[in-house]
Scaffold this motif. Sequence first.
Motif, PDB file in Angstrom:
ATOM      1  N   PRO A 181       0.820  -1.216   0.000  1.00  0.00           N
ATOM      2  CA  PRO A 181       0.000   0.000   0.000  1.00  0.00           C
ATOM      3  C   PRO A 181       0.858   1.273   0.000  1.00  0.00           C
ATOM      4  O   PRO A 181       2.065   1.212   0.262  1.00  0.00           O
ATOM      5  N   ASN A 182       0.238   2.405  -0.250  1.00  0.00           N
ATOM      6  CA  ASN A 182       0.946   3.699  -0.227  1.00  0.00           C
ATOM      7  C   ASN A 182       1.671   3.867   1.102  1.00  0.00           C
ATOM      8  O   ASN A 182       1.121   3.558   2.152  1.00  0.00           O
ATOM      9  N   GLY A 183       2.887   4.355   1.019  1.00  0.00           N
ATOM     10  CA  GLY A 183       3.658   4.609   2.232  1.00  0.00           C
ATOM     11  C   GLY A 183       4.300   3.371   2.838  1.00  0.00           C
ATOM     12  O   GLY A 183       4.872   3.422   3.928  1.00  0.00           O
ATOM     13  N   ALA A 184       4.253   2.254   2.113  1.00  0.00           N
ATOM     14  CA  ALA A 184       4.800   0.992   2.647  1.00  0.00           C
ATOM     15  C   ALA A 184       6.321   1.030   2.793  1.00  0.00           C
ATOM     16  O   ALA A 184       6.901   0.289   3.585  1.00  0.00           O
ATOM     17  N   GLY A 185       6.965   1.881   1.991  1.00  0.00           N
ATOM     18  CA  GLY A 185       8.427   1.971   2.068  1.00  0.00           C
ATOM     19  C   GLY A 185       9.149   1.520   0.810  1.00  0.00           C
ATOM     20  O   GLY A 185      10.376   1.416   0.785  1.00  0.00           O
ATOM     21  N   LYS A 186       8.390   1.300  -0.256  1.00  0.00           N
ATOM     22  CA  LYS A 186       8.959   0.740  -1.489  1.00  0.00           C
ATOM     23  C   LYS A 186       9.977   1.697  -2.129  1.00  0.00           C
ATOM     24  O   LYS A 186      11.099   1.307  -2.446  1.00  0.00           O
ATOM     25  N   THR A 187       9.559   2.949  -2.323  1.00  0.00           N
ATOM     26  CA  THR A 187      10.469   3.915  -2.953  1.00  0.00           C
ATOM     27  C   THR A 187      11.678   4.184  -2.066  1.00  0.00           C
ATOM     28  O   THR A 187      12.804   4.323  -2.561  1.00  0.00           O
ATOM     29  N   THR A 188      11.443   4.223  -0.754  1.00  0.00           N
ATOM     30  CA  THR A 188      12.571   4.431   0.166  1.00  0.00           C
ATOM     31  C   THR A 188      13.604   3.318  -0.018  1.00  0.00           C
ATOM     32  O   THR A 188      14.812   3.577  -0.046  1.00  0.00           O
ATOM     33  N   LEU A 189      13.129   2.098  -0.186  1.00  0.00           N
ATOM     34  CA  LEU A 189      14.043   0.978  -0.411  1.00  0.00           C
ATOM     35  C   LEU A 189      14.864   1.190  -1.691  1.00  0.00           C
ATOM     36  O   LEU A 189      16.082   0.993  -1.703  1.00  0.00           O
ATOM     37  N   GLU A 217       5.085  -1.591  -8.311  1.00  0.00           N
ATOM     38  CA  GLU A 217       3.903  -1.311  -9.117  1.00  0.00           C
ATOM     39  C   GLU A 217       2.619  -1.532  -8.323  1.00  0.00           C
ATOM     40  O   GLU A 217       2.540  -2.425  -7.497  1.00  0.00           O
ATOM     41  N   HIS A 218       1.630  -0.658  -8.601  1.00  0.00           N
ATOM     42  CA  HIS A 218       0.304  -0.827  -7.985  1.00  0.00           C
ATOM     43  C   HIS A 218      -0.661  -1.539  -8.923  1.00  0.00           C
ATOM     44  O   HIS A 218      -1.688  -2.032  -8.478  1.00  0.00           O
ATOM     45  N   ASP A 219      -0.344  -1.581 -10.220  1.00  0.00           N
ATOM     46  CA  ASP A 219      -1.240  -2.235 -11.181  1.00  0.00           C
ATOM     47  C   ASP A 219      -1.085  -3.752 -11.032  1.00  0.00           C
ATOM     48  O   ASP A 219      -0.115  -4.349 -11.497  1.00  0.00           O
ATOM     49  N   PHE A 227      12.123   6.842 -12.001  1.00  0.00           N
ATOM     50  CA  PHE A 227      11.521   7.494 -10.842  1.00  0.00           C
ATOM     51  C   PHE A 227      10.000   7.495 -10.934  1.00  0.00           C
ATOM     52  O   PHE A 227       9.428   7.506 -12.029  1.00  0.00           O
ATOM     53  N   GLN A 228       9.393   7.492  -9.750  1.00  0.00           N
ATOM     54  CA  GLN A 228       7.930   7.492  -9.659  1.00  0.00           C
ATOM     55  C   GLN A 228       7.337   8.731 -10.361  1.00  0.00           C
ATOM     56  O   GLN A 228       6.341   8.631 -11.046  1.00  0.00           O
ATOM     57  N   ASN A 229       7.988   9.870 -10.142  1.00  0.00           N
ATOM     58  CA  ASN A 229       7.536  11.088 -10.812  1.00  0.00           C
ATOM     59  C   ASN A 229       8.378  11.311 -12.058  1.00  0.00           C
ATOM     60  O   ASN A 229       9.601  11.365 -11.978  1.00  0.00           O
TER      61      ASN A 229
HETATM   62  N1  LIG Z   1      12.547  12.024   2.426  1.00  0.00           N
HETATM   63  C1  LIG Z   1      11.643  11.658   3.330  1.00  0.00           C
HETATM   64  N2  LIG Z   1      11.520  12.341   4.499  1.00  0.00           N
HETATM   65  C2  LIG Z   1      10.623  11.972   5.437  1.00  0.00           C
HETATM   66  N3  LIG Z   1       9.799  10.927   5.320  1.00  0.00           N
HETATM   67  C3  LIG Z   1       9.869  10.212   4.172  1.00  0.00           C
HETATM   68  C4  LIG Z   1      10.787  10.531   3.127  1.00  0.00           C
HETATM   69  N4  LIG Z   1      10.637   9.636   2.120  1.00  0.00           N
HETATM   70  C5  LIG Z   1       9.667   8.803   2.523  1.00  0.00           C
HETATM   71  N5  LIG Z   1       9.197   9.142   3.749  1.00  0.00           N
HETATM   72  C6  LIG Z   1       8.156   8.434   4.522  1.00  0.00           C
HETATM   73  O1  LIG Z   1       8.511   7.068   4.530  1.00  0.00           O
HETATM   74  C7  LIG Z   1       7.353   6.246   4.384  1.00  0.00           C
HETATM   75  C8  LIG Z   1       7.518   5.375   3.163  1.00  0.00           C
HETATM   76  O2  LIG Z   1       7.434   6.183   1.996  1.00  0.00           O
HETATM   77  P1  LIG Z   1       7.732   5.622   0.545  1.00  0.00           P
HETATM   78  O3  LIG Z   1       7.693   6.769  -0.377  1.00  0.00           O
HETATM   79  O4  LIG Z   1       8.942   4.790   0.568  1.00  0.00           O
HETATM   80  O5  LIG Z   1       6.447   4.674   0.310  1.00  0.00           O
HETATM   81  P2  LIG Z   1       5.986   3.913  -0.995  1.00  0.00           P
HETATM   82  O6  LIG Z   1       5.767   2.493  -0.598  1.00  0.00           O
HETATM   83  O7  LIG Z   1       6.885   4.185  -2.115  1.00  0.00           O
HETATM   84  O8  LIG Z   1       4.549   4.580  -1.237  1.00  0.00           O
HETATM   85  P3  LIG Z   1       3.788   4.930  -2.623  1.00  0.00           P
HETATM   86  O9  LIG Z   1       3.170   3.643  -3.102  1.00  0.00           O
HETATM   87  O10 LIG Z   1       2.756   5.914  -2.204  1.00  0.00           O
HETATM   88  O11 LIG Z   1       4.784   5.506  -3.568  1.00  0.00           O
HETATM   89  C9  LIG Z   1       6.167   7.188   4.312  1.00  0.00           C
HETATM   90  O12 LIG Z   1       5.646   7.320   5.618  1.00  0.00           O
HETATM   91  C10 LIG Z   1       6.796   8.489   3.848  1.00  0.00           C
HETATM   92  O13 LIG Z   1       6.052   9.588   4.290  1.00  0.00           O
END
Ligand SMILES: Nc1ncnc2c1ncn2[C@@H]1O[C@H](COP(=O)(O)OP(=O)(O)OP(=O)(O)O)[C@@H](O)[C@H]1O
Length: 252
Positions: free
Chosen positions: A38-46, A209-211, A85-87
């Motif tokens: 789900p959104n905010g799971a941490g995928k992009t951070t990884l 991916e969400h799709d 990138f996502q964007n």
């Molecule tokens: N640079 C940042 N500074 C502070 N918090 C961050 C930063 N990047 C991500 N977060 C937080 O880390 C958590 C994970 O975010 P992330 O973007 O990795 O999720 P995601 O799984 O990619 O979500 P989505 O599907 O919406 O793209 C979220 O709570 C987000 O707000």
Amino acid sequence: MDKIISIENLTKSFGGIKAVDDVSFFVKKSEIKALIGPNGAGKTTLFNVITKLYSKDKGRVLFMNKDMEPYKPHNLIEIGISRTFQNIQLVDEMDILENVMLGCHTNTKTNMIDAFLHLPKNKKEEKKAAENALEILKFLKIDDISDKYPSEIPFGYKRLVEIARALCIKPVMLLLDEPAAGLNESETNRLLKTIFRIWEQGVSILLIEHDMNLVMNCSHSIVVMDNGKKIAEGPPSYIQNNKEVLKAYFGK
Ligand SMILES: Nc1ncnc2c1ncn2[C@@H]1O[C@H](COP(=O)(O)OP(=O)(O)OP(=O)(O)O)[C@@H](O)[C@H]1O
Ligand SMILES: [Mg+2]
């Protein structure tokens, strides 16, 4: 078994939020692995930790059995890791060919203007980069838009241009962050075929991916994250019926 990348107990916090919380998994060579949640799971951070945009708190990432700790973002080109990138990050003032050429010199910079400033000034090098970029546009079957500007092409093409840019360095591992976001059905089908064609070239792929149609149709294996944690991993048939996964998506 040959692993291309191993994520081991990776942890990354932002203040009090554990965006990635003790996550471990690996991608096999020549595999398409999906990373969902789900959104905010941490995928992009990884992705951002793997590609060195963010430093990690704990854990390690091994690429071809080598600890990535000493690598800097620019080293990723040399070792063959590339990402999108996502964007979408196209430079409006440059045509599509030039936008793709940016990828020859950077593949992890979030700021493409910065990449632009570091383009080679050498004519010979520039010509080679242009030939390479055109070859990739041909491979993706979008060379007909090479002299257009971003504002002149449909959204679906923009995602393909981003992928073209990531392919410029001839990566062995490609990280795609939501390549289908905003695409219609026919554009998504085209993307699916494109992902397979890249994979057929021997590129290992990690796909956020969400799709779900796309994910289920193209990945060999899926990792699911929720609230920073890995909650499930397995082939599409297993993930589709996994209770934890259904709860993460629909239970809240
Ligand atoms: N640079 C940042 N500074 C502070 N918090 C961050 C930063 N990047 C991500 N977060 C937080 O880390 C958590 C994970 O975010 P992330 O973007 O990795 O999720 P995601 O799984 O990619 O979500 P989505 O599907 O919406 O793209 C979220 O709570 C987000 O707000
Ligand atoms: Mg994301």
